[in-house]
Design a protein around this motif. Structure first.
Motif, mmCIF file in Angstrom:
data_model
loop_
_atom_site.group_PDB
_atom_site.id
_atom_site.type_symbol
_atom_site.label_atom_id
_atom_site.label_comp_id
_atom_site.label_asym_id
_atom_site.label_seq_id
_atom_site.Cartn_x
_atom_site.Cartn_y
_atom_site.Cartn_z
ATOM 1 N N LYS A 1 -9.337 4.498 6.551
ATOM 2 C CA LYS A 1 -8.544 4.358 7.781
ATOM 3 C C LYS A 1 -7.911 5.711 8.092
ATOM 4 N N LYS B 1 -6.152 -1.447 10.713
ATOM 5 C CA LYS B 1 -5.925 -2.899 10.736
ATOM 6 C C LYS B 1 -6.178 -3.454 9.340
ATOM 7 N N PHE B 2 -5.465 -4.509 8.978
ATOM 8 C CA PHE B 2 -5.655 -5.116 7.662
ATOM 9 C C PHE B 2 -6.971 -5.887 7.627
ATOM 10 N N ILE B 3 -7.769 -5.656 6.595
ATOM 11 C CA ILE B 3 -9.067 -6.336 6.495
ATOM 12 C C ILE B 3 -9.211 -7.055 5.139
ATOM 13 N N GLU C 1 -13.558 3.711 -4.695
ATOM 14 C CA GLU C 1 -12.417 2.945 -4.162
ATOM 15 C C GLU C 1 -12.893 1.977 -3.088
ATOM 16 N N ASP C 2 -12.137 0.910 -2.910
ATOM 17 C CA ASP C 2 -12.464 -0.032 -1.836
ATOM 18 C C ASP C 2 -12.042 0.512 -0.472
ATOM 19 N N ILE C 3 -10.825 1.075 -0.422
ATOM 20 C CA ILE C 3 -10.303 1.485 0.882
ATOM 21 C C ILE C 3 -9.253 2.580 0.703
ATOM 22 N N SER D 1 0.860 -1.156 0.000
ATOM 23 C CA SER D 1 0.000 0.000 0.000
ATOM 24 C C SER D 1 0.913 1.227 0.000
ATOM 25 N N GLY D 2 0.500 2.271 -0.701
ATOM 26 C CA GLY D 2 1.332 3.474 -0.699
ATOM 27 C C GLY D 2 2.238 3.602 -1.912
ATOM 28 N N ASP E 1 -6.096 4.027 2.635
ATOM 29 C CA ASP E 1 -5.172 3.660 3.700
ATOM 30 C C ASP E 1 -4.193 4.830 3.878
ATOM 31 N N THR E 2 -3.047 4.815 3.194
ATOM 32 C CA THR E 2 -2.129 5.954 3.274
ATOM 33 C C THR E 2 -2.664 7.157 2.497
ATOM 34 N N GLY E 3 -3.513 6.899 1.506
ATOM 35 C CA GLY E 3 -4.049 7.972 0.676
ATOM 36 C C GLY E 3 -3.271 8.188 -0.612
ATOM 37 N N TYR E 4 -2.145 7.509 -0.787
ATOM 38 C CA TYR E 4 -1.306 7.732 -1.969
ATOM 39 C C TYR E 4 -2.039 7.404 -3.273
ATOM 40 N N LEU F 1 -12.384 -7.187 -1.023
ATOM 41 C CA LEU F 1 -10.967 -6.990 -0.676
ATOM 42 C C LEU F 1 -10.298 -8.328 -0.401
ATOM 43 N N ASP F 2 -9.017 -8.422 -0.773
ATOM 44 C CA ASP F 2 -8.340 -9.721 -0.725
ATOM 45 C C ASP F 2 -7.152 -9.736 0.219
HETATM 46 P P1 5GP Z 1 -3.293 3.569 -0.172
HETATM 47 O O1 5GP Z 1 -2.663 4.010 -1.456
HETATM 48 O O2 5GP Z 1 -4.421 4.474 0.292
HETATM 49 O O3 5GP Z 1 -2.295 3.334 0.914
HETATM 50 O O4 5GP Z 1 -3.846 2.129 -0.389
HETATM 51 C C1 5GP Z 1 -4.845 1.861 -1.186
HETATM 52 C C2 5GP Z 1 -4.858 0.414 -1.625
HETATM 53 O O5 5GP Z 1 -4.128 -0.476 -0.730
HETATM 54 C C3 5GP Z 1 -6.265 -0.083 -1.570
HETATM 55 O O6 5GP Z 1 -6.949 0.245 -2.769
HETATM 56 C C4 5GP Z 1 -6.087 -1.571 -1.373
HETATM 57 O O7 5GP Z 1 -5.864 -2.186 -2.609
HETATM 58 C C5 5GP Z 1 -4.846 -1.675 -0.518
HETATM 59 N N1 5GP Z 1 -5.191 -1.790 0.922
HETATM 60 C C6 5GP Z 1 -4.985 -0.868 1.889
HETATM 61 N N2 5GP Z 1 -5.410 -1.298 3.086
HETATM 62 C C7 5GP Z 1 -5.921 -2.545 2.884
HETATM 63 C C8 5GP Z 1 -6.525 -3.524 3.755
HETATM 64 O O8 5GP Z 1 -6.711 -3.344 4.967
HETATM 65 N N3 5GP Z 1 -6.925 -4.686 3.168
HETATM 66 C C9 5GP Z 1 -6.772 -4.929 1.838
HETATM 67 N N4 5GP Z 1 -7.199 -6.107 1.384
HETATM 68 N N5 5GP Z 1 -6.195 -4.035 0.994
HETATM 69 C C10 5GP Z 1 -5.779 -2.850 1.513
#
Ligand code: 5GP
Ligand code: MG
Length: 178
Positions: free
Chosen positions: A134, A154-156, A102-104, A79-80, A106-109, A161-162
């Motif tokens: 998050k 937390k990781f879900i 989007e599904d989720i 992620s990120g 996390d960092t926002g990147y 989501l996988d």
């Molecule tokens: P970001 O760029 O915001 O850090 O991450 C976004 C991507 O990371 C999400 O679209 C997803 O694919 C993956 N990701 C982030 N957190 C989780 C999590 O808790 N579970 C799963 N399955 N994927 C995540």
């Protein structure tokens, strides 16, 4: 099932299918006054957001379009990672009211990058709707316009989501066991 095993990890039940659907109904209610007369274009980010897109779109009773994209990251596992390429967008988005699904976050990147890439194409407006957010993990100032459910850092898995490709078919959302 309260606890499940996916590959080498244990996960415990965290959000039920009903709770998820309630969150999505709220998002639909918030989207309506903003976009009901604007023929918005929803863009689902594959793979993770496919169930969210499917349930959200069926809660909307006004004209809209749905399309799908896939992202290729520089660092595909973490992620990120920064986005290298966006695949699959065939619709012209200039002057359209666009909502990225989007599904989720996390960092926002990912969303930060997507917003930058899409803004270059001059949409009339650009919004982000995410199933999960998050806030504690956020590293960039990207505030989603619509959030179904806020969760701890937390990781879900589940509901699209996988974990290592598995668990997308679960109807509920599970959280990794500490
Ligand atoms: P970001 O760029 O915001 O850090 O991450 C976004 C991507 O990371 C999400 O679209 C997803 O694919 C993956 N990701 C982030 N957190 C989780 C999590 O808790 N579970 C799963 N399955 N994927 C995540
Ligand atoms: Mg995603």
């Amino acid at each position: 099932m309260a606890e499940i095993q996916i590959r080498d990890k244990r996960f415990s039940l965290f959000l039920s299918e009903n709770e998820i659907l309630e969150g999505i109904k709220n998002v639909a209610q918030n989207i309506r006054p903003d976009l009901e007369n604007k023929d918005p274009l929803f863009i689902c980010v594959l793979n993770g957001a496919f169930m969210f897109a499917s349930d959200l779109i069926r809660q909307l009773d006004f004209p809209c379009e749905l399309s799908f994209i896939r992202l290729k990251s520089y660092e595909s596992t973490k992620s990120g990672g920064k986005i290298k390429e966006v695949f699959g967008l065939i619709e012209a988005i200039e002057d359209r009211h666009v909502v990225i699904l989007e599904d989720i976050i996390d960092t926002g990147y990912t969303v930060y990058d997507l917003k930058e890439k899409f803004s270059e194409k001059k949409p009339a407006s650009l919004r982000i709707a995410t199933l999960l957010f998050k806030p504690e993990a956020l590293q960039l100032a990207v505030i989603p316009d619509y959030v179904a459910i806020e969760i701890p850092n937390k990781f879900i898995v589940g509901y699209g989501l996988d974990y290592e490709g598995h668990g997308r078919n679960l109807r509920d959302i599970y959280k990794i066991c500490d």
